[in-house]
Design an enzyme around this catalytic site. Structure first.
Site, PDB file in Angstrom:
ATOM      1  N   HIS A   1     -45.206  27.324 -29.090  1.00  0.00           N
ATOM      2  CA  HIS A   1     -46.600  26.901 -28.885  1.00  0.00           C
ATOM      3  C   HIS A   1     -47.391  27.945 -28.101  1.00  0.00           C
ATOM      4  O   HIS A   1     -47.733  27.757 -26.946  1.00  0.00           O
ATOM      5  CB  HIS A   1     -46.721  25.501 -28.293  1.00  0.00           C
ATOM      6  CG  HIS A   1     -45.836  25.151 -27.142  1.00  0.00           C
ATOM      7  ND1 HIS A   1     -45.772  25.895 -25.982  1.00  0.00           N
ATOM      8  CD2 HIS A   1     -45.008  24.103 -26.957  1.00  0.00           C
ATOM      9  CE1 HIS A   1     -44.943  25.324 -25.146  1.00  0.00           C
ATOM     10  NE2 HIS A   1     -44.456  24.233 -25.710  1.00  0.00           N
TER      11      HIS A   1
ATOM     12  N   ASN B   1     -49.897  27.910 -24.860  1.00  0.00           N
ATOM     13  CA  ASN B   1     -49.646  26.740 -24.032  1.00  0.00           C
ATOM     14  C   ASN B   1     -48.428  26.973 -23.153  1.00  0.00           C
ATOM     15  O   ASN B   1     -47.414  27.500 -23.613  1.00  0.00           O
ATOM     16  CB  ASN B   1     -49.428  25.499 -24.891  1.00  0.00           C
ATOM     17  CG  ASN B   1     -50.659  25.150 -25.713  1.00  0.00           C
ATOM     18  OD1 ASN B   1     -50.623  25.144 -26.935  1.00  0.00           O
ATOM     19  ND2 ASN B   1     -51.760  24.865 -25.052  1.00  0.00           N
TER      20      ASN B   1
ATOM     21  N   ASP C   1     -53.864  21.330 -33.565  1.00  0.00           N
ATOM     22  CA  ASP C   1     -54.549  20.035 -33.491  1.00  0.00           C
ATOM     23  C   ASP C   1     -55.965  20.149 -32.958  1.00  0.00           C
ATOM     24  O   ASP C   1     -56.695  19.149 -32.893  1.00  0.00           O
ATOM     25  CB  ASP C   1     -53.746  19.030 -32.650  1.00  0.00           C
ATOM     26  CG  ASP C   1     -53.550  19.471 -31.204  1.00  0.00           C
ATOM     27  OD1 ASP C   1     -53.970  20.594 -30.849  1.00  0.00           O
ATOM     28  OD2 ASP C   1     -52.980  18.687 -30.423  1.00  0.00           O
ATOM     29  N   GLY C   2     -56.388  21.345 -32.557  1.00  0.00           N
ATOM     30  CA  GLY C   2     -57.719  21.525 -32.008  1.00  0.00           C
ATOM     31  C   GLY C   2     -57.831  21.101 -30.563  1.00  0.00           C
ATOM     32  O   GLY C   2     -58.914  21.204 -29.966  1.00  0.00           O
TER      33      GLY C   2
ATOM     34  N   HIS D   1     -54.693  21.455 -28.208  1.00  0.00           N
ATOM     35  CA  HIS D   1     -53.836  22.403 -27.488  1.00  0.00           C
ATOM     36  C   HIS D   1     -54.414  23.817 -27.500  1.00  0.00           C
ATOM     37  O   HIS D   1     -54.253  24.570 -26.532  1.00  0.00           O
ATOM     38  CB  HIS D   1     -52.433  22.428 -28.097  1.00  0.00           C
ATOM     39  CG  HIS D   1     -51.578  21.278 -27.694  1.00  0.00           C
ATOM     40  ND1 HIS D   1     -51.700  20.028 -28.249  1.00  0.00           N
ATOM     41  CD2 HIS D   1     -50.576  21.181 -26.774  1.00  0.00           C
ATOM     42  CE1 HIS D   1     -50.815  19.212 -27.702  1.00  0.00           C
ATOM     43  NE2 HIS D   1     -50.120  19.885 -26.799  1.00  0.00           N
TER      44      HIS D   1
ATOM     45  N   ASP E   1     -45.360  19.702 -32.536  1.00  0.00           N
ATOM     46  CA  ASP E   1     -44.932  19.259 -31.197  1.00  0.00           C
ATOM     47  C   ASP E   1     -45.185  17.754 -31.068  1.00  0.00           C
ATOM     48  O   ASP E   1     -45.516  17.253 -30.010  1.00  0.00           O
ATOM     49  CB  ASP E   1     -45.674  20.026 -30.107  1.00  0.00           C
ATOM     50  CG  ASP E   1     -44.971  19.960 -28.747  1.00  0.00           C
ATOM     51  OD1 ASP E   1     -43.773  19.614 -28.716  1.00  0.00           O
ATOM     52  OD2 ASP E   1     -45.630  20.233 -27.725  1.00  0.00           O
TER      53      ASP E   1
ATOM     54  N   LEU F   1     -51.387  17.474 -21.119  1.00  0.00           N
ATOM     55  CA  LEU F   1     -50.936  17.242 -22.484  1.00  0.00           C
ATOM     56  C   LEU F   1     -49.421  17.088 -22.501  1.00  0.00           C
ATOM     57  O   LEU F   1     -48.693  17.827 -21.833  1.00  0.00           O
ATOM     58  CB  LEU F   1     -51.349  18.404 -23.388  1.00  0.00           C
ATOM     59  CG  LEU F   1     -52.835  18.452 -23.755  1.00  0.00           C
ATOM     60  CD1 LEU F   1     -53.195  19.798 -24.360  1.00  0.00           C
ATOM     61  CD2 LEU F   1     -53.179  17.326 -24.723  1.00  0.00           C
TER      62      LEU F   1
ATOM     63  N   GLY G   1     -47.112  16.892 -25.499  1.00  0.00           N
ATOM     64  CA  GLY G   1     -46.888  16.877 -26.935  1.00  0.00           C
ATOM     65  C   GLY G   1     -48.149  16.424 -27.652  1.00  0.00           C
ATOM     66  O   GLY G   1     -49.268  16.537 -27.134  1.00  0.00           O
TER      67      GLY G   1
END
Length: 392
Positions: free
Chosen positions: A222, A225, A254-255, A257, A280, A313, A315
């Site tokens: 990721h 992140n 997902d817009g 993260h 994730d 956050l 996941g």
């Protein structure tokens, strides 16, 4: 079940583009690719894909759970997660175990072993996506970048922690922080056994990530992140990953993260061959908005993602088909390039002869409508339950 299955009249998605073809499936394999309408349908089962796409089945290398099942808390529920994922076009996945005691990983390895041996990933007896082997995310992570991983279970790198980990034993992918003392020795051991190693939850400098790539690290978990940010004088992990062709970048599309503009930057730097879209996703996938308990952690699912009580956050509730649609929207890339990030790229990363539609390949397929929503998923030649709506 008798006779072959013909998936007809769809645009077959390849690494390079699309081509109209009928796909003939027999004995769990792709038996032939024929010109549209050229296959006699007598004695065959027919799936009409007219107006849509026939793509290789999607592969997700980072799945923490789905539909109320958390794999770290209950790794034995891997079959339930496998059954849920086919609704979103996923035909193979890596069950992901976050930082936890060694006995949790041992339980997860046992749960995977109980499914049987298959070099392509066993299909659970009741159907569902192939289980490719565990993605063990932790416990050798930076204490400065743990995200929501429980700090009490973080451990310094030690070869004894990975004793017995291999693809044949059920471990396919490991995320660790390569800058920690002793981490590169652990990388050496894992790579020698055929385990793919990814850098994540890390404070590594650009030079440290480059050294890790020299030793065999091949992915960044990721990207952006749980790591130091890109800086113009110390590019860190993000900067090194963007320019090092040995490394593929996992991205949670997902817009939330990662901002879509940063995803577009990533795409311009790495190109379609250098990105692996992941979800994730957690037990929150398929769950309604509101409170959710995963293990001993209370979470909230809402429009701003899956978050713990501190607002961090934890996941996502992203499905992989939505990630593909997001990439296409945000980058303007072709359908083939967006799909490549969840098919050929993860297959190549894991060293699997899948992720492409070719004669003799496993018949792991997903039929998509013109807007890239899942119509039907096929695993090892078997049609899976019809998908539920997966949203915009």
């Amino acid at each position: 079940m008798s006779g072959p299955l013909v998936v007809r009249s769809g645009a077959v998605v390849t690494v390079d583009g699309e081509e109209p073809a009928d796909v003939v499936v027999e004995d769990g394999l792709i038996a032939a690719l024929r010109p549209p309408g050229s296959v006699a349908t007598g004695g065959t089962r027919v799936l009409d894909a007219e107006g849509g796409y026939v793509a290789p089945g999607f592969i997700d290398v980072q799945v923490n759970g789905a539909h109320g099942h958390d794999l770290t808390a209950s790794p034995e529920r891997v079959v339930d997660v496998a059954a849920a994922l086919v609704r979103y076009g996923v035909t193979a996945f890596c069950p992901t175990i976050i930082t936890s005691p060694p006995e949790t990983v041992a339980r997860a390895m046992a749960a995977v072993a109980a499914l049987g041996a298959d070099p392509l990933g066993p299909v659970p007896a009741g159907g569902g996506a192939r289980v490719l082997g565990l993605h063990v995310e932790g416990p050798m992570l930076s204490p400065d970048h743990p995200g929501t991983h429980p700090r009490r279970h973080l451990r310094p790198p030690d070869p004894t922690l990975v004793e017995g980990w291999s693809p044949s034993a059920g471990v396919r992918l490991v995320t660790l922080a390569p800058e920690l003392d002793g981490a590169l020795d652990v990388v050496d051991r894992l790579v020698q056994r055929g385990v793919v190693v990814s850098a994540g939850h890390t404070g590594a400098t650009a030079a440290q990530l480059e050294e890790a790539a020299d030793r065999g690290v091949r992915m960044v978990t990721h990207l952006f992140n749980a790591m130091t940010p890109l800086h113009h004088r110390e590019p860190g992990v993000p900067g090194a990953a963007l320019v090092d062709d040995r490394l593929v970048a996992g991205v949670i599309a997902d817009g939330i993260h990662v901002d879509p503009r940063v995803v577009r930057l990533l795409w311009r730097a790495k190109g379609p061959a250098g990105v692996v879209a992941v979800t994730d996703t957690t037990a929150a996938l398929g769950a309604p908005p509101g409170a959710l308990r995963i293990g001993d952690v209370e979470l909230t699912v809402g429009p701003d993602g899956v978050r713990n009580h501190r607002g961090q956050l934890a996941g996502s509730d992203l499905s992989l088909d939505r990630a593909v649609r997001n990439l296409r929207t945000w980058t303007g890339c072709s359908v083939a390039d967006a799909i490549r990030t969840v098919t050929a790229n993860p297959a190549d990363l894991l060293g699997l002869p899948t992720g492409r539609i070719a004669v003799g390949a496993p018949a792991d397929l997903v039929v998509l409508d013109p807007d890239l929503h899942v119509v039907e998923t096929i695993v090892a030649g078997v049609r899976q339950p019809a998908p539920t709506s997966t949203g915009a």
